[in-house]
Design an enzyme around this catalytic site. Sequence first.
Site, PDB file in Angstrom:
ATOM      1  CE  LYS A 110      19.214 -29.911   2.942  1.00  0.00           C
ATOM      2  NZ  LYS A 110      19.766 -28.238   3.779  1.00  0.00           N
TER       3      LYS A 110
HETATM    4  N1  GLU Z   1      17.827 -27.214   6.236  1.00  0.00           N
HETATM    5  C1  GLU Z   1      18.446 -26.336   7.051  1.00  0.00           C
HETATM    6  C2  GLU Z   1      19.424 -25.845   6.546  1.00  0.00           C
HETATM    7  O1  GLU Z   1      19.850 -26.179   5.285  1.00  0.00           O
HETATM    8  C3  GLU Z   1      18.285 -26.720   8.488  1.00  0.00           C
HETATM    9  C4  GLU Z   1      19.144 -27.949   8.869  1.00  0.00           C
HETATM   10  C5  GLU Z   1      18.836 -28.277  10.288  1.00  0.00           C
HETATM   11  O2  GLU Z   1      18.334 -27.443  11.057  1.00  0.00           O
HETATM   12  O3  GLU Z   1      19.308 -29.234  10.519  1.00  0.00           O
HETATM   13  O4  GLU Z   1      20.424 -25.459   7.261  1.00  0.00           O
END
Ligand code: GLU
Length: 480
Positions: A110
């Site tokens: 993240k």
């Molecule tokens: N930010 C989104 C999540 O928390 C998507 C992550 C992604 O598509 O890699 O799952």
Amino acid sequence: MHMKPMTVEPSFRESVDLMFARAARHLNLTPGLEEKIRVCNSTYTVRFGVRLRGEIKTFTGYRSVHSEHMEPVKGGIRFATSVNQDEVEALAALMTYKCALVEAPFGGSKGGLCIDPREWDEHELEQITRRFAYELIKRDLIHPAQNVPAPDMGTGEREMAWIADQYARMNTTDINAKACVTGKPPHAGGIRGRVEATGRGVQFGLREFFRHPGDVARANLSGTLDGKRIVVQGLGNVGYHAAKFLSEEDGARIIAVAERDGVVVNDKGLDIEALKQHLAANRGSLRGFAGGTYHEDGAAALELACDILIPAAMEGVIHTANAARIRAPLILEAANGPITFGADEILRRKGVVIIPDLFANAGGVTVSYFEWVKNLSHIRFGRMQRRAEEARSRLLVEELERLSADKNLGWTLAADFKQNFLEGSDELALVRSGLDDTMRTAYQSMREVWNHRPGVEDLRVAAYIVAVERVAATYRSKGL
Ligand code: GLU
């Protein structure tokens, strides 16, 4: 306004670890492996300057990698003033477990940038985003085979397109450059259905839950989604699509929507499309919306009587100080981490059923996975099969019509059946089908543990058990 909790709650990161620990008790992991899975592998912090409005402004950003048991690692990049290391690490850990649960072949990661995106105009934001991307690309923290970001709070297609372009400029001969990030607009290598994906996943996940009457009964509910009264907190990308699909396609009534500056309530059900347009026209304010009654206290919306509560904004909104007042028998976590560890315990004791974030918001990363595969295969889904599929269907229809005429049977196929049957699947239809299958399969693996494994009380523990078992199996097969 309701007070924030007086008791000291664990941080978001600690909260995720405590949830992990509850599940680990049911697993036969060696202490060494348990720790290896739990800890965050690395967190990179960068402070960079951008010349803006005549001076150098310094920004702080993070990219955390929780687990590299599979690569690339995956997870969004968030733009918000509240971004900090603890939060990014918690979200990276959630990504590891989420990907394992829906069988997206990624580790968890993240990123975040401490910034209020509303303070900057588009050109400034592009400079900031490209500079942040440059820092991450330089260190392989954005890379098609190693680390693939995506949108999260405060970012969307536009930012992903900038990141993809920045990567391509820095890696001019990488034929897979487009796969360095997902959530791009379709014209820049994205996939149809990615923007709606998380909300669509909420819908498919809830539909699957309601296909199991025994599970529905555990939440003291019965029947289908039709007529269910739903409260949604947050009408961002996820909340908006979930509320729209559930109300327009499943007969659910969205009786309240909470946003930054309050809540609008309408017992007959809100018109989500009209509300979204109102927000867009009024700089995100609910005030003055004609289709419902406005109240200033948005947090109180979480405590309204309803059938299903869907927190779709921030982490930690249901905490030890308000959990006891929650009246919904069923909560679906469309946001990441909206319920703290302490609140989770209070709600569990009350018998509230929680459909956990790991599963509930996994639609986004699932369609990201499809986009990544599309980028690596350099071809749109359906391009080879669609017309062949249509030709075969046409053969069958024509043969049926010929038989009917030959034998004087007088059969005629209904016009809408014919049209639906004859139409081959385009990319959007295939993406939705893949997402539906993923959500149904993941729910089934989770409910199996919930309903049949001794000592498992709730869906969250079940979700973690399924996920952590899979991560552990990957580590073991690597000889760890
Ligand atoms: N930010 C989104 C999540 O928390 C998507 C992550 C992604 O598509 O890699 O799952």
